[in-house]
Design an enzyme around this catalytic site. Structure first.
Site, mmCIF file in Angstrom:
data_model
loop_
_atom_site.group_PDB
_atom_site.id
_atom_site.type_symbol
_atom_site.label_atom_id
_atom_site.label_comp_id
_atom_site.label_asym_id
_atom_site.label_seq_id
_atom_site.Cartn_x
_atom_site.Cartn_y
_atom_site.Cartn_z
ATOM 1 N N ASP A 125 0.867 -1.177 0.000
ATOM 2 C CA ASP A 125 0.000 0.000 0.000
ATOM 3 C C ASP A 125 0.905 1.230 0.000
ATOM 4 O O ASP A 125 1.661 1.452 0.952
ATOM 5 C CB ASP A 125 -0.917 -0.015 1.234
ATOM 6 N N TYR B 66 -5.178 11.255 -3.370
ATOM 7 C CA TYR B 66 -5.647 12.511 -2.754
ATOM 8 C C TYR B 66 -4.728 13.044 -1.669
ATOM 9 O O TYR B 66 -5.010 14.075 -1.088
ATOM 10 C CB TYR B 66 -7.076 12.365 -2.223
ATOM 11 N N LYS B 67 -3.620 12.334 -1.374
ATOM 12 C CA LYS B 67 -2.702 12.814 -0.334
ATOM 13 C C LYS B 67 -1.611 13.665 -0.997
ATOM 14 O O LYS B 67 -1.887 14.743 -1.484
ATOM 15 C CB LYS B 67 -2.131 11.634 0.435
ATOM 16 N N ARG C 204 -0.472 14.381 14.421
ATOM 17 C CA ARG C 204 0.291 14.013 13.225
ATOM 18 C C ARG C 204 0.484 15.247 12.361
ATOM 19 O O ARG C 204 -0.485 15.888 11.948
ATOM 20 C CB ARG C 204 -0.465 12.928 12.462
HETATM 21 C C1 LIG Z 1 -2.454 3.430 3.850
HETATM 22 C C2 LIG Z 1 -3.846 3.786 3.426
HETATM 23 N N1 LIG Z 1 -4.586 2.914 2.703
HETATM 24 C C3 LIG Z 1 -5.837 3.212 2.304
HETATM 25 C C4 LIG Z 1 -6.421 4.421 2.626
HETATM 26 C C5 LIG Z 1 -7.820 4.778 2.256
HETATM 27 O O1 LIG Z 1 -8.439 3.991 1.317
HETATM 28 P P1 LIG Z 1 -9.702 4.607 0.528
HETATM 29 O O2 LIG Z 1 -9.165 5.664 -0.377
HETATM 30 O O3 LIG Z 1 -10.311 3.462 -0.168
HETATM 31 O O4 LIG Z 1 -10.621 5.212 1.541
HETATM 32 C C6 LIG Z 1 -5.683 5.357 3.352
HETATM 33 C C7 LIG Z 1 -6.305 6.659 3.709
HETATM 34 O O5 LIG Z 1 -5.853 7.426 4.488
HETATM 35 C C8 LIG Z 1 -4.378 5.026 3.766
HETATM 36 O O6 LIG Z 1 -3.656 5.894 4.477
#
Ligand SMILES: Cc1ncc(COP(=O)(O)O)c(C=O)c1O
Length: 416
Positions: free
Chosen positions: A211, A236-237, A385
């Site tokens: 991930d 989106y980050k 954070r």
């Molecule tokens: C490591 C990680 N995986 C997944 C997600 C979120 O997944 P989704 O975009 O399906 O809500 C986040 C959201 O902050 C995240 O930090």
């Protein structure tokens, strides 16, 4: 002032900003209220000017003007933008990344496909500090596919180590189907040793799924160089693609036909508009698309990704290290005397682009910070954070944010 204060802590933040080669990129973003110190670009990145213009243009010219004819070029967008992200920031080859669906859905699809490809193996390896959606999806898959999760219990700051993974693989020889971890931990920012853990998983015959949500656009990943099988993440980050922007998936090219997409939608079908009988996936990453993509969101995501590609991942990483080093020096000088502890690795090579600082009243402090115009995130149970997004966060933001935190936490105003 204590004599052992790190000299960076006494640096003039305006001078650090003046010397910052990425400082001009801040002007590429819409910042309506410059008095707000935004330290949460790792949850939701700021909007690039071009993303706002693009959404308006797609709506007014393409949607309104081209109508259904827009699909002549919209159809290619998930793969075109996937290549921009994959080759520009993730170190993937062309045709290995597509922009589609949500991180959660892509994570489910790839984890599911990996389990199907290792039918005789029962174990899924992940860690207790992994992001909730990943853990929940794996729990559901383990239940439905009669598999078992071997949970790593890593150090909460340093995250899962190579030794942790090696030990669990030794406990289950020949029985691990999938090893899946976050590259950068969402709470502590610990960077997992992706090359070594990928190598260990492969040596045991397991597939590996990373991930990348907190590493894409903040640290180099090297997917092809390290032979990674599978990866997912959000845009989106640090990629500044907008709230709910479409996510991405990466599948190494030789696995694209070997693995099976558990959601056989018509967007993955060869000869999609023949509307024929029976699913026959398009060759390449296109076979992993599912249904109609959100075109407005794709446009914003493309512009967000493009800004990071233009800045260059090495320059972004260098600034991420400088910002987090500065934040840690200020933590040590201003916050540690007030009872805070550092919730992130001290060694910069082991840390992504955010810093967590811990104290028991972190929840209340985060609320007070937001009221004072400084926006970080609270992460239970005790972390504030501080997300330091290299293209939009200045050294002055870091200094003001941490000075405000010190004041609210009971420090003397003169301390900050
Ligand atoms: C490591 C990680 N995986 C997944 C997600 C979120 O997944 P989704 O975009 O399906 O809500 C986040 C959201 O902050 C995240 O930090």
């Amino acid at each position: 002032v204590a004599l052992d204060v790190d000299p960076i802590a006494t640096a003039d933040p305006a001078a650090l900003d003046a010397a910052d080669p990425l400082a001009p990129f801040r002007r590429r973003f819409v910042i309506p209220d410059p008095d707000i110190v935004y330290l949460d670009g790792n949850s939701l990145g700021r909007p690039p000017l071009r993303a706002i213009e693009r959404v308006a243009r797609v709506a007014a010219e393409e949607w309104a003007g081209e109508l259904i004819r827009g699909w002549d070029h919209w159809l290619e967008a998930p793969r075109r933008i996937g290549d921009l992200l994959g080759t520009g920031l993730l170190g993937a080859n062309a045709d290995e990344v597509a922009i589609c669906d949500s991180t959660t859905v892509n994570f489910y699809r790839l984890a599911s496909a990996a389990l199907e490809a290792r039918p005789a193996r029962r174990i899924i390896v992940t860690d207790r500090a992994n992001f909730p959606t990943d853990r929940y999806v794996l729990e559901g898959l383990a239940r439905d596919r009669d598999r078992e999760i071997a949970w790593l219990e890593p150090d909460p700051i340093d995250g899962p180590t190579v030794d942790d993974v090696e030990a669990v693989l030794r406990q289950h020889p020949g029985d691990v189907a999938l090893v899946t971890l976050s590259h950068v931990n969402y709470r502590s920012a610990a960077i997992a040793d992706l090359p070594a853990i990928t190598g260990l998983a492969h040596a045991s015959g397991a597939l590996v799924l990373w991930d990348l949500s907190h590493s894409a656009g903040s640290v180099p990943v090297g997917l092809a160089e390290h032979g990674v099988d599978l990866a997912v993440g959000c845009t989106y980050k640090y990629l500044n693609g907008g709230p709910g922007a479409p996510a991405y998936l990466y599948i190494r090219s030789d696995l694209q036909a070997e693995l099976r997409n558990p959601i056989q939608g018509w967007f993955g079908q060869a000869d999609q508009f023949e509307m024929g009988q029976g699913f026959r996936p398009t060759a390449g990453i296109g076979g992993w698309l599912t249904g109609t993509p959100g075109v407005l969101g794709l446009g914003a995501a493309e512009e967000g990704i493009r800004v990071s590609v233009e800045a260059g991942i090495e320059a972004i990483r260098a600034k991420g290290v400088a910002l987090t080093e500065y934040a840690i020096a200020l933590h040590d000088a201003w916050l540690a005397p007030l009872g805070f502890t550092l919730g992130s690795p001290r060694e910069c090579g082991r840390r992504g682009s955010h810093v967590s600082v811990r104290r028991a009243d972190a929840r209340e402090l985060t609320r007070a910070l937001i009221d004072a115009g400084v926006i970080p995130d609270f992460r239970a149970p005790d972390s504030v954070r501080l997300g330091l997004s290299p293209l939009t966060t200045s050294f002055s933001d870091v200094a003001r944010g941490i000075a405000t935190l010190a004041r609210l936490a009971g420090g003397r105003p003169a301390d900050g």
